[in-house]
Design a protein around this motif. Structure first.
Motif, PDB file in Angstrom:
ATOM      1  N   SER A 111      -8.123  -5.828  -3.071  1.00  0.00           N
ATOM      2  CA  SER A 111      -7.245  -5.161  -2.107  1.00  0.00           C
ATOM      3  C   SER A 111      -6.573  -3.953  -2.748  1.00  0.00           C
TER       4      SER A 111
ATOM      5  N   GLU B 173       0.823  -1.207   0.000  1.00  0.00           N
ATOM      6  CA  GLU B 173       0.000   0.000   0.000  1.00  0.00           C
ATOM      7  C   GLU B 173       0.857   1.257   0.000  1.00  0.00           C
TER       8      GLU B 173
ATOM      9  N   GLU C 278      -6.431  -4.073  11.320  1.00  0.00           N
ATOM     10  CA  GLU C 278      -7.087  -3.269  10.281  1.00  0.00           C
ATOM     11  C   GLU C 278      -6.832  -3.837   8.887  1.00  0.00           C
ATOM     12  N   TYR C 279      -5.586  -4.160   8.599  1.00  0.00           N
ATOM     13  CA  TYR C 279      -5.266  -4.647   7.259  1.00  0.00           C
ATOM     14  C   TYR C 279      -5.717  -6.087   7.053  1.00  0.00           C
TER      15      TYR C 279
ATOM     16  N   ILE D 194      -9.226  -5.776   5.922  1.00  0.00           N
ATOM     17  CA  ILE D 194      -9.288  -5.390   4.506  1.00  0.00           C
ATOM     18  C   ILE D 194      -9.133  -6.608   3.615  1.00  0.00           C
TER      19      ILE D 194
ATOM     20  N   LEU E  92     -15.755  -0.318   2.540  1.00  0.00           N
ATOM     21  CA  LEU E  92     -14.873   0.829   2.744  1.00  0.00           C
ATOM     22  C   LEU E  92     -15.200   1.538   4.055  1.00  0.00           C
TER      23      LEU E  92
ATOM     24  N   ARG F  53      -8.081   5.035  -1.748  1.00  0.00           N
ATOM     25  CA  ARG F  53      -7.435   5.922  -0.773  1.00  0.00           C
ATOM     26  C   ARG F  53      -6.565   6.979  -1.461  1.00  0.00           C
TER      27      ARG F  53
ATOM     28  N   ILE G  59      -8.993  -1.026  -2.996  1.00  0.00           N
ATOM     29  CA  ILE G  59      -9.137  -0.254  -1.765  1.00  0.00           C
ATOM     30  C   ILE G  59      -7.971   0.716  -1.608  1.00  0.00           C
TER      31      ILE G  59
ATOM     32  N   ASP H  76     -12.401   7.508   6.211  1.00  0.00           N
ATOM     33  CA  ASP H  76     -11.447   7.284   7.306  1.00  0.00           C
ATOM     34  C   ASP H  76     -11.507   8.408   8.342  1.00  0.00           C
TER      35      ASP H  76
ATOM     36  N   THR I 244     -14.394  -0.878   7.225  1.00  0.00           N
ATOM     37  CA  THR I 244     -12.968  -1.010   7.541  1.00  0.00           C
ATOM     38  C   THR I 244     -12.292   0.335   7.787  1.00  0.00           C
ATOM     39  N   ASN I 245     -13.086   1.413   7.853  1.00  0.00           N
ATOM     40  CA  ASN I 245     -12.566   2.758   8.139  1.00  0.00           C
ATOM     41  C   ASN I 245     -11.515   3.201   7.128  1.00  0.00           C
ATOM     42  N   ARG I 246     -11.804   2.947   5.868  1.00  0.00           N
ATOM     43  CA  ARG I 246     -10.871   3.323   4.813  1.00  0.00           C
ATOM     44  C   ARG I 246     -11.366   4.552   4.067  1.00  0.00           C
TER      45      ARG I 246
END
Length: 303
Positions: free
Chosen positions: A261, A22, A223-224, A227, A186, A268, A264, A195, A189-191
């Motif tokens: 993945s 990422e 967290e990841y 995801i 999204l 971001r 996502i 976020d 997962t607080n993305r």
């Protein structure tokens, strides 16, 4: 049992390298260098980060409860990796006839870990981040549950293995369901663009602002891991009929998990953050009525 342990260990390694992926992906999107100093092209940055975090001293805020301070990250980590018990492996698979209901229960329970983590620090910033996370998670779990039941009406089972072995792909007739589901994961997962838990401009790091070393590592891994599991679940639900035999199916499942993945990460890098009131309005005023309407429509068609 051995299969579950192997799956968990492999996912710990995969999540560590996904964090590096990422960072490099965001660097490409923002026309800058990502991690590139450790080993070849920064590949071993995950190992360096892990060694650094686990060697750091674990400090406690002065007025906090040490037991609860340790409990918060552990609950987040434990819930995240409990979900991988549902991984539909061909070897040593633990049968969950109600696997997706187990997924919903664990997702709901993980909110307690977030709340404990933010509340026990005795910091206004971490507490505000925890309140945002709890409100956002609870709101979008209602919408996520409705979006989850839409493809289940087509599969007729809660079992991951039956969904994987099916010969029907929900994406063929449910593109709008896929869009709703991607929005829900999204937010869940607080993305980005949802976020608000981190909120760099006003909360610095949200509920994890007081954590460092092992505590921060456990929260990041949780967290990841969520995801990657959501990407796996999306591949199963919407592309499950494309699995074929187990070897080909595993390759196809890994392909969709990787693509989602990366999606996502891409979101971001290119989508700006919403306002918090718009996020809650989007859930309760727009998305939930749409998903309930689609659910009612599919039930009527089934009858």
């Amino acid at each position: 049992m051995l299969s579950c342990c192997v799956t968990t260990i492999l996912m710990l390694v995969a999540v560590a390298f996904f964090i590096v992926t990422e960072r490099k992906g965001l660097g490409m999107l923002q026309l800058r260098q990502g991690p590139n100093k450790v080993s070849v092209k920064g590949i071993m940055q995950a190992v360096a980060d892990g060694v650094k975090l686990f060697k750091k001293e674990f400090s406690f805020p002065f007025s906090c409860s040490k037991e609860l301070f340790l409990l918060g990250p552990f609950v987040c980590f434990f819930c995240a990796y409990c979900l991988w018990l549902l991984f539909p492996s061909s070897i040593g698979y633990m049968s969950f006839e109600l696997g997706l209901l187990f997924f919903l229960c664990i997702s709901c329970f993980s909110v307690y870990g977030v709340f404990i983590t933010g509340w026990v620090c005795d910091s206004r910033y971490s507490f505000l981040g925890a309140m945002r996370a709890v409100a956002q998670s609870i709101s979008y779990e209602v919408f996520l549950s409705t979006a989850l039941f839409l493809p289940l009406l087509l599969f007729g089972s809660f079992d991951f293995q039956i969904i994987r072995e099916g010969y029907f792909s929900c994406v063929l007739i449910g593109q709008e369901i896929l869009v709703l589901w991607l929005i829900s994961i999204l937010a869940e997962t607080n993305r980005a663009p949802f976020d608000f838990v981190e909120g760099e401009s006003e909360l610095v790091a949200g509920y994890s602002v007081e954590y460092g070393g092992v505590g921060f590592a456990l929260i990041a891994l949780a967290e990841y891991s969520n995801i990657m599991f959501m990407s796996l679940l999306t591949g199963l639900l919407f592309f499950g009929g494309m699995m074929g035999n187990y070897f080909v199916g595993s390759m196809v499942l890994a392909f969709w998990m990787t693509i989602l993945s990366y999606f996502i990460v891409w979101v971001r890098g290119v989508v700006p953050r919403f306002r918090y009131d718009l996020l809650m309005s989007l859930c309760w005023v727009i998305l939930l009525p749409i998903s309930l309407s689609l659910f009612s429509f599919m039930v009527i068609l089934g009858l």
